[in-house]
Design a protein around this motif. Structure first.
Motif, PDB file in Angstrom:
ATOM      1  N   ASP A  43       0.833  -1.208   0.000  1.00  0.00           N
ATOM      2  CA  ASP A  43       0.000   0.000   0.000  1.00  0.00           C
ATOM      3  C   ASP A  43       0.865   1.255   0.000  1.00  0.00           C
ATOM      4  O   ASP A  43       0.583   2.212  -0.723  1.00  0.00           O
ATOM      5  CB  ASP A  43      -0.931   0.026   1.214  1.00  0.00           C
ATOM      6  N   LEU A  46       2.405   1.769  -3.433  1.00  0.00           N
ATOM      7  CA  LEU A  46       1.387   2.238  -4.369  1.00  0.00           C
ATOM      8  C   LEU A  46       1.076   3.711  -4.132  1.00  0.00           C
ATOM      9  O   LEU A  46       0.964   4.494  -5.085  1.00  0.00           O
ATOM     10  CB  LEU A  46       0.115   1.406  -4.228  1.00  0.00           C
ATOM     11  N   GLN A  47       0.962   4.124  -2.890  1.00  0.00           N
ATOM     12  CA  GLN A  47       0.709   5.524  -2.564  1.00  0.00           C
ATOM     13  C   GLN A  47       1.830   6.421  -3.066  1.00  0.00           C
ATOM     14  O   GLN A  47       1.579   7.514  -3.582  1.00  0.00           O
ATOM     15  CB  GLN A  47       0.519   5.702  -1.062  1.00  0.00           C
ATOM     16  N   LYS A  48       3.066   5.967  -2.934  1.00  0.00           N
ATOM     17  CA  LYS A  48       4.204   6.757  -3.432  1.00  0.00           C
ATOM     18  C   LYS A  48       4.107   6.935  -4.950  1.00  0.00           C
ATOM     19  O   LYS A  48       4.345   8.030  -5.462  1.00  0.00           O
ATOM     20  CB  LYS A  48       5.536   6.092  -3.067  1.00  0.00           C
ATOM     21  N   LYS A  49       3.760   5.862  -5.667  1.00  0.00           N
ATOM     22  CA  LYS A  49       3.613   5.968  -7.118  1.00  0.00           C
ATOM     23  C   LYS A  49       2.467   6.906  -7.483  1.00  0.00           C
ATOM     24  O   LYS A  49       2.570   7.684  -8.429  1.00  0.00           O
ATOM     25  CB  LYS A  49       3.381   4.589  -7.731  1.00  0.00           C
ATOM     26  N   GLN A  50       1.372   6.833  -6.731  1.00  0.00           N
ATOM     27  CA  GLN A  50       0.239   7.725  -6.977  1.00  0.00           C
ATOM     28  C   GLN A  50       0.648   9.176  -6.758  1.00  0.00           C
ATOM     29  O   GLN A  50       0.286  10.054  -7.553  1.00  0.00           O
ATOM     30  CB  GLN A  50      -0.935   7.360  -6.064  1.00  0.00           C
ATOM     31  N   GLN A  51       1.411   9.441  -5.713  1.00  0.00           N
ATOM     32  CA  GLN A  51       1.874  10.811  -5.442  1.00  0.00           C
ATOM     33  C   GLN A  51       2.751  11.313  -6.579  1.00  0.00           C
ATOM     34  O   GLN A  51       2.634  12.479  -6.985  1.00  0.00           O
ATOM     35  CB  GLN A  51       2.647  10.861  -4.127  1.00  0.00           C
ATOM     36  N   GLU A  52       3.611  10.450  -7.098  1.00  0.00           N
ATOM     37  CA  GLU A  52       4.480  10.836  -8.206  1.00  0.00           C
ATOM     38  C   GLU A  52       3.654  11.164  -9.458  1.00  0.00           C
ATOM     39  O   GLU A  52       3.933  12.140 -10.154  1.00  0.00           O
ATOM     40  CB  GLU A  52       5.481   9.733  -8.506  1.00  0.00           C
ATOM     41  N   CYS A  53       2.623  10.366  -9.717  1.00  0.00           N
ATOM     42  CA  CYS A  53       1.766  10.600 -10.884  1.00  0.00           C
ATOM     43  C   CYS A  53       1.001  11.916 -10.729  1.00  0.00           C
ATOM     44  O   CYS A  53       0.883  12.677 -11.691  1.00  0.00           O
ATOM     45  CB  CYS A  53       0.787   9.441 -11.073  1.00  0.00           C
ATOM     46  N   ILE A  54       0.490  12.161  -9.551  1.00  0.00           N
ATOM     47  CA  ILE A  54      -0.237  13.408  -9.301  1.00  0.00           C
ATOM     48  C   ILE A  54       0.683  14.611  -9.471  1.00  0.00           C
ATOM     49  O   ILE A  54       0.308  15.618 -10.078  1.00  0.00           O
ATOM     50  CB  ILE A  54      -0.890  13.393  -7.902  1.00  0.00           C
ATOM     51  N   PHE A  59      -2.725  11.453 -14.384  1.00  0.00           N
ATOM     52  CA  PHE A  59      -3.744  10.676 -13.659  1.00  0.00           C
ATOM     53  C   PHE A  59      -5.047  10.664 -14.414  1.00  0.00           C
ATOM     54  O   PHE A  59      -5.288  11.319 -15.339  1.00  0.00           O
ATOM     55  CB  PHE A  59      -3.965  11.223 -12.236  1.00  0.00           C
TER      56      PHE A  59
END
Length: 59
Positions: A43, A46-54, A59
């Motif tokens: 988790d 995944l959150q780190k990757k989501q932060q990078e995408c944002i 996104f």
């Protein structure tokens, strides 16, 4: 006293895990506690990757 270098190396190893790696760790965990730990690691990654995408507006 805590071996800070040891845990820094562990952290770097964990950062390099892929989704497949974390899934394998979860599936092969010998206990429910370890399974939950690896789920939390997955988790977090995944959150780190989501932060990078944002941050890159992807996104």
């Amino acid at each position: 006293m805590c071996d800070v270098d040891k845990f820094n190396r562990i952290y770097e190893d964990i950062k390099g895990l892929t989704q497949d790696d974390t899934m394998q760790l979860i599936l092969e965990a010998p206990s429910e506690e370890e399974k939950r730990f690896y789920e939390m690691v997955g988790d977090y990654l995944l959150q780190k990757k989501q932060q990078e995408c944002i941050a890159r507006n992807v996104f």
